[in-house]
Design a protein around this motif. Structure first.
Motif, mmCIF file in Angstrom:
data_model
loop_
_atom_site.group_PDB
_atom_site.id
_atom_site.type_symbol
_atom_site.label_atom_id
_atom_site.label_comp_id
_atom_site.label_asym_id
_atom_site.label_seq_id
_atom_site.Cartn_x
_atom_site.Cartn_y
_atom_site.Cartn_z
ATOM 1 N N ASN A 114 0.804 -1.577 -0.193
ATOM 2 C CA ASN A 114 -0.185 0.003 0.372
ATOM 3 C C ASN A 114 0.681 1.110 -0.146
ATOM 4 O O ASN A 114 0.524 2.526 0.322
ATOM 5 C CB ASN A 114 -1.048 0.119 1.152
ATOM 6 N N ILE A 115 1.864 1.193 -0.642
ATOM 7 C CA ILE A 115 3.143 2.565 -0.714
ATOM 8 C C ILE A 115 2.851 3.622 -2.207
ATOM 9 O O ILE A 115 2.458 4.217 -1.246
ATOM 10 C CB ILE A 115 4.426 2.259 -0.995
ATOM 11 N N VAL A 116 1.875 2.416 -3.042
ATOM 12 C CA VAL A 116 1.499 3.046 -3.776
ATOM 13 C C VAL A 116 0.606 2.210 -4.867
ATOM 14 O O VAL A 116 0.383 1.051 -4.545
ATOM 15 C CB VAL A 116 2.265 3.761 -5.560
ATOM 16 N N ALA A 117 -0.160 2.674 -5.193
ATOM 17 C CA ALA A 117 -1.663 2.085 -5.828
ATOM 18 C C ALA A 117 -1.551 1.420 -7.466
ATOM 19 O O ALA A 117 -1.795 0.187 -7.086
ATOM 20 C CB ALA A 117 -2.391 3.376 -6.270
ATOM 21 N N THR A 118 -0.049 1.721 -8.392
ATOM 22 C CA THR A 118 -0.473 0.487 -9.106
ATOM 23 C C THR A 118 0.714 0.636 -9.069
ATOM 24 O O THR A 118 2.051 0.885 -9.056
ATOM 25 C CB THR A 118 -0.635 1.454 -10.539
ATOM 26 N N ARG A 119 1.712 -1.101 -10.560
ATOM 27 C CA ARG A 119 3.298 -1.361 -10.571
ATOM 28 C C ARG A 119 3.033 -0.014 -11.136
ATOM 29 O O ARG A 119 4.785 -0.091 -11.235
ATOM 30 C CB ARG A 119 2.616 -2.429 -11.340
ATOM 31 N N GLN A 120 3.126 0.411 -11.949
ATOM 32 C CA GLN A 120 3.596 1.215 -13.531
ATOM 33 C C GLN A 120 4.180 2.973 -12.009
ATOM 34 O O GLN A 120 5.249 3.033 -12.554
ATOM 35 C CB GLN A 120 2.848 1.888 -13.965
ATOM 36 N N GLU A 121 2.984 2.495 -11.010
ATOM 37 C CA GLU A 121 3.756 4.130 -10.084
ATOM 38 C C GLU A 121 4.999 3.698 -9.820
ATOM 39 O O GLU A 121 5.797 4.118 -9.531
ATOM 40 C CB GLU A 121 2.204 4.356 -9.062
ATOM 41 N N ALA A 122 5.046 2.153 -8.772
ATOM 42 C CA ALA A 122 6.009 1.964 -8.341
ATOM 43 C C ALA A 122 7.529 2.001 -8.554
ATOM 44 O O ALA A 122 8.484 2.039 -8.141
ATOM 45 C CB ALA A 122 5.499 0.310 -7.651
ATOM 46 N N LYS A 123 7.334 1.376 -10.222
ATOM 47 C CA LYS A 123 8.265 1.297 -11.069
ATOM 48 C C LYS A 123 8.916 2.805 -11.495
ATOM 49 O O LYS A 123 10.272 3.326 -11.067
ATOM 50 C CB LYS A 123 7.667 1.286 -12.421
ATOM 51 N N ILE A 124 7.625 3.656 -11.887
ATOM 52 C CA ILE A 124 8.180 5.165 -12.065
ATOM 53 C C ILE A 124 9.150 5.846 -10.358
ATOM 54 O O ILE A 124 10.204 6.285 -9.863
ATOM 55 C CB ILE A 124 7.565 6.337 -12.416
ATOM 56 N N GLY A 125 8.509 5.250 -9.505
ATOM 57 C CA GLY A 125 9.377 5.867 -8.176
ATOM 58 C C GLY A 125 10.456 5.339 -7.612
ATOM 59 O O GLY A 125 11.295 6.237 -7.924
ATOM 60 N N MET A 126 10.514 4.319 -7.906
ATOM 61 C CA MET A 126 11.890 3.647 -7.975
ATOM 62 C C MET A 126 12.871 3.939 -8.670
ATOM 63 O O MET A 126 14.033 4.113 -8.409
ATOM 64 C CB MET A 126 11.583 1.508 -8.046
ATOM 65 N N LEU A 127 12.599 4.250 -9.890
ATOM 66 C CA LEU A 127 13.914 4.745 -11.039
ATOM 67 C C LEU A 127 14.215 6.361 -10.561
ATOM 68 O O LEU A 127 14.915 6.872 -10.705
ATOM 69 C CB LEU A 127 12.853 4.723 -12.449
ATOM 70 N N GLY A 128 13.337 6.900 -9.674
ATOM 71 C CA GLY A 128 13.796 8.283 -9.816
ATOM 72 C C GLY A 128 14.173 8.507 -8.302
ATOM 73 O O GLY A 128 14.868 9.207 -8.049
ATOM 74 N N ALA A 129 14.429 7.091 -7.627
ATOM 75 C CA ALA A 129 14.718 7.271 -6.643
ATOM 76 C C ALA A 129 16.451 6.808 -6.672
ATOM 77 O O ALA A 129 17.349 7.361 -6.249
ATOM 78 C CB ALA A 129 14.863 5.978 -5.543
ATOM 79 N N LEU A 130 16.687 5.634 -7.690
ATOM 80 C CA LEU A 130 18.031 5.680 -8.214
ATOM 81 C C LEU A 130 17.965 6.318 -9.223
ATOM 82 O O LEU A 130 19.450 6.893 -9.168
ATOM 83 C CB LEU A 130 17.684 4.051 -9.238
#
Length: 581
Positions: free
Chosen positions: A375-391
């Motif tokens: 429940n950190i984000v709503a969608t897998r795409q948001e999780a992917k974009i957020g992780m790439l943003g972190a990296l």
């Protein structure tokens, strides 16, 4: 050869000597010389074969593998281990943990970059010991090799992390062997299928100097949509002016900017650019140049990127479009074992940081799906974009929203990249897990930083310095993760090539039709792409080869991170063609 009464040799240094001969010098583990043998070039393969079989754990010391190893591979010889002086020099010269670097830096002959080693026009030179100075700038004579090897051993001994550096140099050198082997064996390539794909996408092959029919049709659609009948679409300057006249507010003609616009020209223009890329990078001319006898022979350049990732000096092995994957086809009686690791860089970050929450999110499942389940984000795409943003240091859009949440949930992991970014912003150097260090900021960066620190600095100087600092911070933020992921991948292929070599060759089945002598009847690596490998194997050994791929991935994770609770799950497929389902 050394006498049976002396210690077992650990290293064998090769180098040329006057008279066109090759000298081999055996060294013990502590670097003491144990013996020497001088041979004619034609005798080298026979001597190497005998030494490799008789001396367990022997490491061959090459000035650089592409100079020495191809001729051995062509003779049917594959080596277990080597030490590539050129590659190791580059690592040690810049390693922040090394104190004895002055002598290494002073001998600039060993600073040859990938462009000095190979290019499309130099592929044949790789297979010739006598390649001229245009092919190599590193020295290949025995005295230079011995001197450099001893300097490198002293540098490792002076390091605050000698064990980690030793592993890095071993993995880097194993990658050098694998790169030569893959180039020599070639990737099985279906020319007919490639031509079919090109014809379907572009139309029939045009005459030299002309564009394919489908590109011409799209060009007319673009000109009509922009009301610019004389427009040269291949000219970025003309195209940008035409887009501005049509009311499109774009700063460039890049795909990413165009995709955000709404206009009738966007769809045909993007399709034209895609086909233009296919034609130039992997069209009919590419087939003519890079595929022969059913094999695609790329030129890999290990360590060609500052993070340790590989580059390619010819053939574009690291940028093959997915559209062409059906052209990767095994020989009759053989299959391709394709494997790629899911979310390699985030998993590496979790292991580096010891972030158990992040490790658990990806344990035996898709990491991005695991982030959604928490429940950190709503969608897998948001999780992917957020992780790439972190990296990569993303601060706007979805990244700007998700990254602060990731800091709360995965504080240890985010601390690693945030601290690396701060170090870079301040002009510092960061290092990977095993000790590859980032290059220092350029002198221009330093001058800009110093000028902005002056009490009389202008606002524009201060803004420029802040922007430069942020850019450097984004670079170092990603460097530590991408570089460590490259170390994991190198460990994977280093272990895998040894496991494949231990499999019994098939003696009663079909041989690989176009591979070299060393690969005609046993599984071998034919493709590598950062987090993906492809093995060409006799069908009878397919399951064993697939198991070797999996076991090597587990071993790589264990070698780097010990018992860290992070896994590296693979998507492994066995098929005639390397097409993902």
């Amino acid at each position: 050869m050394p006498s049976p009464d002396v210690p077992t040799p650990r290293w064998c240094v090769l180098g040329t000597i006057p008279g066109g001969r090759v000298s081999l010098v055996w060294l013990s583990l502590d670097g003491a010389e144990l013996g020497r043998d001088d041979v004619e070039r034609a005798q080298l393969p026979e001597l190497v074969t005998r030494l490799e079989a008789e001396t367990a754990g022997l490491r061959w010391v090459f000035s650089d593998a592409p100079h020495w190893y191809p001729r051995l591979v062509a003779a049917g010889i594959t080596l277990s281990r080597c030490h590539d002086l050129r590659l190791c020099h580059a690592v040690l010269r810049d390693a922040a943990s090394v104190t004895e670097r002055a002598e290494l830096a002073a001998d600039t002959r060993w600073d040859a970059g990938p462009s000095d080693i190979a290019g499309p026009e130099l592929v044949t030179a790789l297979f010739d010991y006598d390649a001229g100075p245009s092919a190599h700038t590193v020295p290949h004579d025995l005295d230079s090799a011995l001197d450099e090897f001893r300097r490198q051993r002293a540098a490792v001994a002076s390091s605050s992390r000698p064990g980690a550096l030793h592993l890095l140099l071993a993995a880097e050198s194993a990658g050098a062997l694998a790169a030569v082997e893959m180039s020599a064996a070639g990737t099985p390539w279906d020319v007919v299928e490639h031509q079919r794909i090109l014809t379907e996408a572009l139309g029939p092959r045009p005459a030299a100097g002309h564009k394919p029919a489908k590109m011409l049709e799209l060009a007319e659609q673009v000109r009509a949509a922009l009301n610019a009948p004389q427009l040269s679409i291949d000219s970025p300057t003309q195209l940008l002016r035409a887009l501005h006249r049509a009311g499109l507010s774009v700063d460039s003609t890049s795909k990413w900017e165009l995709e955000e616009q709404e206009h009738p020209v966007i769809e045909p223009l993007l399709e034209y650019k895609k086909l233009a890329r296919l034609l130039s990078a992997n069209g009919w001319a590419w087939l003519d140049e890079w595929v022969r006898e059913g094999r695609y022979h790329p030129v890999y350049v290990p360590g060609g990127v500052v993070t340790g990732r590989w580059a390619a000096a010819g053939g574009g092995a690291l940028q093959l479009p997915r559209l062409l994957r059906p052209a990767l086809r095994s020989d009759p009686g053989w299959v391709l074992v394709s494997a790629d690791v899911a979310q390699l860089e985030p998993r590496v970050l979790a292991a580096m940081a010891g972030d158990r929450a992040m490790a658990q999110a990806g344990w035996r499942r898709d990491l991005y799906a695991g982030i959604v389940e928490q429940n950190i984000v709503a969608t897998r795409q948001e999780a992917k974009i957020g992780m790439l943003g972190a990296l990569y240091g993303g601060t706007t859009g979805v990244s700007g929203t998700v990254v602060p949440q990731l800091r709360k949930v995965f504080p240890a992991a985010m601390r690693v990249v945030d601290e690396a970014a701060r170090t870079g912003e301040n002009g510092g150097i960061v290092s990977t897990w095993w000790g590859r260090s980032s290059p220092a900021p350029s002198p221009g960066w330093r001058r800009l930083h110093d000028r902005a620190s002056d009490i009389e600095a202008s606002p524009s100087d201060e803004r420029a310095a802040r922007n430069a600092a942020r850019t450097q911070g984004r670079f170092t933020r990603n460097f530590v993760v991408q570089g460590t992921a490259a170390e994991w991948a190198l460990s994977w292929i280093a272990d895998l090539r040894l496991r494949l070599a231990r499999l019994d060759p098939v003696t009663d089945g079909p041989r690989a039709t176009a591979s070299g002598l060393a690969f005609q009847n046993r599984p071998h690596l034919v493709f590598f792409l950062h987090d993906e490998v492809i093995v060409h194997t006799p069908e009878a050994l397919a399951e064993e080869a697939a198991e070797a791929v999996r076991d090597a991935a587990v071993a790589a994770g264990r070698l780097l991170f010990g018992g860290a609770p992070v896994d590296f799950p693979l998507d492994v497929q066995i098929a005639e063609r390397a097409v993902k389902e």
